[in-house]
Design an enzyme around this catalytic site. Sequence first.
Site, PDB file in Angstrom:
ATOM      1  N   ASP A 154      39.536  25.248 -11.412  1.00 18.49           N
ATOM      2  CA  ASP A 154      39.952  24.057 -12.154  1.00 18.49           C
ATOM      3  C   ASP A 154      39.027  22.862 -11.915  1.00 18.49           C
ATOM      4  O   ASP A 154      39.255  22.007 -11.055  1.00 18.49           O
ATOM      5  CB  ASP A 154      41.395  23.713 -11.775  1.00 18.49           C
ATOM      6  CG  ASP A 154      41.986  22.659 -12.688  1.00 18.49           C
ATOM      7  OD1 ASP A 154      41.225  22.013 -13.439  1.00 18.49           O
ATOM      8  OD2 ASP A 154      43.210  22.451 -12.632  1.00 18.49           O
ATOM      9  N   GLN A 209      43.734  27.973 -10.907  1.00 19.98           N
ATOM     10  CA  GLN A 209      43.542  26.797 -10.027  1.00 19.98           C
ATOM     11  C   GLN A 209      42.208  26.799  -9.272  1.00 19.98           C
ATOM     12  O   GLN A 209      41.559  25.766  -9.188  1.00 19.98           O
ATOM     13  CB  GLN A 209      44.718  26.654  -9.066  1.00 19.98           C
ATOM     14  CG  GLN A 209      45.834  25.840  -9.694  1.00 19.98           C
ATOM     15  CD  GLN A 209      47.037  25.658  -8.804  1.00 19.98           C
ATOM     16  OE1 GLN A 209      47.048  26.113  -7.668  1.00 19.98           O
ATOM     17  NE2 GLN A 209      48.050  25.002  -9.328  1.00 19.98           N
ATOM     18  N   TYR A 260      51.811  18.429 -19.541  1.00 21.85           N
ATOM     19  CA  TYR A 260      51.024  17.233 -19.859  1.00 21.85           C
ATOM     20  C   TYR A 260      51.917  16.173 -20.499  1.00 21.85           C
ATOM     21  O   TYR A 260      53.013  16.480 -20.989  1.00 21.85           O
ATOM     22  CB  TYR A 260      49.912  17.581 -20.850  1.00 21.85           C
ATOM     23  CG  TYR A 260      48.726  18.269 -20.218  1.00 21.85           C
ATOM     24  CD1 TYR A 260      47.866  17.564 -19.388  1.00 21.85           C
ATOM     25  CD2 TYR A 260      48.471  19.606 -20.446  1.00 21.85           C
ATOM     26  CE1 TYR A 260      46.767  18.176 -18.812  1.00 21.85           C
ATOM     27  CE2 TYR A 260      47.372  20.240 -19.872  1.00 21.85           C
ATOM     28  CZ  TYR A 260      46.528  19.519 -19.062  1.00 21.85           C
ATOM     29  OH  TYR A 260      45.442  20.122 -18.490  1.00 21.85           O
ATOM     30  N   ARG A 292      45.681  25.123 -17.426  1.00 17.13           N
ATOM     31  CA  ARG A 292      46.148  24.641 -16.106  1.00 17.13           C
ATOM     32  C   ARG A 292      47.250  25.581 -15.623  1.00 17.13           C
ATOM     33  O   ARG A 292      48.406  25.179 -15.482  1.00 17.13           O
ATOM     34  CB  ARG A 292      46.653  23.205 -16.220  1.00 17.13           C
ATOM     35  CG  ARG A 292      45.686  22.209 -16.824  1.00 17.13           C
ATOM     36  CD  ARG A 292      44.360  22.098 -16.147  1.00 17.13           C
ATOM     37  NE  ARG A 292      44.263  21.151 -15.055  1.00 17.13           N
ATOM     38  CZ  ARG A 292      44.193  19.844 -15.175  1.00 17.13           C
ATOM     39  NH1 ARG A 292      44.256  19.293 -16.354  1.00 17.13           N
ATOM     40  NH2 ARG A 292      44.049  19.072 -14.116  1.00 17.13           N
ATOM     41  N   SER A 333      40.471  19.299 -12.316  1.00 17.59           N
ATOM     42  CA  SER A 333      41.159  18.767 -11.135  1.00 17.59           C
ATOM     43  C   SER A 333      40.182  18.366 -10.040  1.00 17.59           C
ATOM     44  O   SER A 333      40.325  17.299  -9.447  1.00 17.59           O
ATOM     45  CB  SER A 333      42.134  19.813 -10.563  1.00 17.59           C
ATOM     46  OG  SER A 333      43.238  19.948 -11.405  1.00 17.59           O
TER      47      SER A 333
HETATM   48  P1  NAD Z   1      45.704  13.817 -17.406  1.00 11.57           P
HETATM   49  O1  NAD Z   1      44.355  13.454 -16.922  1.00 11.57           O
HETATM   50  O2  NAD Z   1      45.849  14.489 -18.730  1.00 11.57           O
HETATM   51  O3  NAD Z   1      46.611  12.479 -17.440  1.00 11.57           O
HETATM   52  C1  NAD Z   1      46.714  11.655 -16.318  1.00 11.57           C
HETATM   53  C2  NAD Z   1      48.123  11.134 -16.225  1.00 11.57           C
HETATM   54  O4  NAD Z   1      48.371  10.161 -17.230  1.00 11.57           O
HETATM   55  C3  NAD Z   1      49.207  12.191 -16.389  1.00 11.57           C
HETATM   56  O5  NAD Z   1      49.979  12.257 -15.214  1.00 11.57           O
HETATM   57  C4  NAD Z   1      50.015  11.688 -17.590  1.00 11.57           C
HETATM   58  O6  NAD Z   1      51.399  11.965 -17.471  1.00 11.57           O
HETATM   59  C5  NAD Z   1      49.741  10.199 -17.532  1.00 11.57           C
HETATM   60  N1  NAD Z   1      50.031   9.469 -18.774  1.00 11.57           N
HETATM   61  C6  NAD Z   1      49.779   9.838 -20.058  1.00 11.57           C
HETATM   62  N2  NAD Z   1      50.221   8.883 -20.921  1.00 11.57           N
HETATM   63  C7  NAD Z   1      50.719   7.875 -20.161  1.00 11.57           C
HETATM   64  C8  NAD Z   1      51.318   6.614 -20.471  1.00 11.57           C
HETATM   65  N3  NAD Z   1      51.484   6.201 -21.724  1.00 11.57           N
HETATM   66  N4  NAD Z   1      51.724   5.843 -19.430  1.00 11.57           N
HETATM   67  C9  NAD Z   1      51.579   6.257 -18.141  1.00 11.57           C
HETATM   68  N5  NAD Z   1      51.038   7.423 -17.794  1.00 11.57           N
HETATM   69  C10 NAD Z   1      50.611   8.232 -18.785  1.00 11.57           C
HETATM   70  O7  NAD Z   1      46.491  14.666 -16.333  1.00 11.57           O
HETATM   71  P2  NAD Z   1      45.949  15.621 -15.192  1.00 11.57           P
HETATM   72  O8  NAD Z   1      45.637  14.826 -14.003  1.00 11.57           O
HETATM   73  O9  NAD Z   1      44.886  16.464 -15.770  1.00 11.57           O
HETATM   74  O10 NAD Z   1      47.251  16.515 -14.895  1.00 11.57           O
HETATM   75  C11 NAD Z   1      48.132  16.877 -15.942  1.00 11.57           C
HETATM   76  C12 NAD Z   1      49.163  17.885 -15.484  1.00 11.57           C
HETATM   77  O11 NAD Z   1      48.568  19.125 -15.173  1.00 11.57           O
HETATM   78  C13 NAD Z   1      49.911  17.480 -14.267  1.00 11.57           C
HETATM   79  O12 NAD Z   1      51.248  17.885 -14.447  1.00 11.57           O
HETATM   80  C14 NAD Z   1      49.331  18.303 -13.175  1.00 11.57           C
HETATM   81  O13 NAD Z   1      50.224  18.497 -12.102  1.00 11.57           O
HETATM   82  C15 NAD Z   1      49.082  19.571 -13.927  1.00 11.57           C
HETATM   83  N6  NAD Z   1      48.085  20.398 -13.270  1.00 11.57           N
HETATM   84  C16 NAD Z   1      48.316  21.740 -13.153  1.00 11.57           C
HETATM   85  C17 NAD Z   1      47.381  22.545 -12.533  1.00 11.57           C
HETATM   86  C18 NAD Z   1      47.576  24.019 -12.410  1.00 11.57           C
HETATM   87  O14 NAD Z   1      48.697  24.494 -12.328  1.00 11.57           O
HETATM   88  N7  NAD Z   1      46.505  24.773 -12.435  1.00 11.57           N
HETATM   89  C19 NAD Z   1      46.222  22.008 -12.057  1.00 11.57           C
HETATM   90  C20 NAD Z   1      46.020  20.629 -12.191  1.00 11.57           C
HETATM   91  C21 NAD Z   1      46.956  19.838 -12.829  1.00 11.57           C
END
Ligand code: NAD
Length: 365
Positions: free
Chosen positions: A127, A124, A225, A119, A130
């Site tokens: 991705d 991006q 994460y 990520r 996402s």
């Molecule tokens: P994910 O699917 O792994 O998790 C979904 C959400 O669940 C996360 O926000 C996580 O903090 C939350 N979570 C985990 N345990 C929890 C708990 N016990 N209680 C409540 N919430 C909990 O996450 P995702 O949607 O794949 O995104 C993860 C990260 O990656 C984010 O910071 C996102 O901004 C980042 N991201 C970066 C890029 C990039 O730069 N290319 C692209 C997409 C996402």
Amino acid sequence: MKIGVPKEIAANERRVALTPDVAGRLIKGGFAVVVERGAGTAAFFPDEAYSAAGVKISDRSSVIGQSDIVLQVQAPGAGELAQYREGGGVVAFFQPVPDYVRQLAQRKLTAFSLVLLPRITRAQPMDVLSSQATVAGYKAVLLAASASGRLFPMLVTAAGTLPAARVLVLGAGVAGLQAIATARRLGAIVSAFDVRPAVKEQVQSLGATFLEMAIAEHSETAGGYAKELSEETHRKELAFLAGAAKDADIVITTAAIPGKKAPMLITAAAVQGMKPGSVIVDLAAETGGNCELTEPGSEIVRNGVAILGPLNLASTLPRDASQMYARNVAAFLGHIVQDGKLRLDFEDQIIRDTCVTHAGEVRKS
Ligand code: NAD
């Protein structure tokens, strides 16, 4: 270089890895593209649209047996691997389970798993996690709205005033943020919770309330994460969320920890405390569920609360999910192919992280 796109054969998979306009762009970029007959039909892309874009339509065996790189949504079925060209490339969106990855290596495939895409900013456009989570987050709200006995917006009518529905979103990653935005657009009052304090501003910028619970430990990895919480903090979280769920008409759960079982956030006792007619949509059903009572792939009712555990939600909006997937996959292809040849520069993080097998060796599982 010849790119092949077979029809997806997994049950309930309606997406296709390349759409006609993305295929047309690849052809303009110098690729030859061959698509299995009917591959896009379930996603509303007829064969004629591919042909008009310059794609050759063919049968399955020549698509998977004669292409340099095969693009798929789901991983190739183990029973079909013998038909893939030895030494050929495969790009798909799959969990690299060790036994299966060994079979990919035995067939000497150069296989890439888009689930493993880092990520990072330059990845991006590729991705897939996402883009497909965006679709799932949106659809989760539609499922909830349809299963609920309530309207989402506040309405002032000649038949009286209806208060807005209250939606609670747990986990404010990509899917959760899209669920918040969609529920807000439908007029609900939305609150959200995540263990990563960094998402507070993103939640608020969508017009939702961020629920605050003091978490003493560090709950985020360097990669952005969530980390698994200690037992004590998790216990506190369960009590906190049981309180929040009591006030909600709809709970949408999206919490995940990469590579681990989904954290349990809504206990059976918390469900008991919810109002009859409430709805839980558990987007983590595929990895064990965020609600203790979730039955993956089913809809059940406990104590008057409907609990939905949908699987592969992105596939239920196949047109746009495929369009986004195809753009992601074309960007990935642009990264791994140079001058008509696979560029296997393992110094490059995107290639190093996603390539699970090459030249008969397992690189990642
Ligand atoms: P994910 O699917 O792994 O998790 C979904 C959400 O669940 C996360 O926000 C996580 O903090 C939350 N979570 C985990 N345990 C929890 C708990 N016990 N209680 C409540 N919430 C909990 O996450 P995702 O949607 O794949 O995104 C993860 C990260 O990656 C984010 O910071 C996102 O901004 C980042 N991201 C970066 C890029 C990039 O730069 N290319 C692209 C997409 C996402």
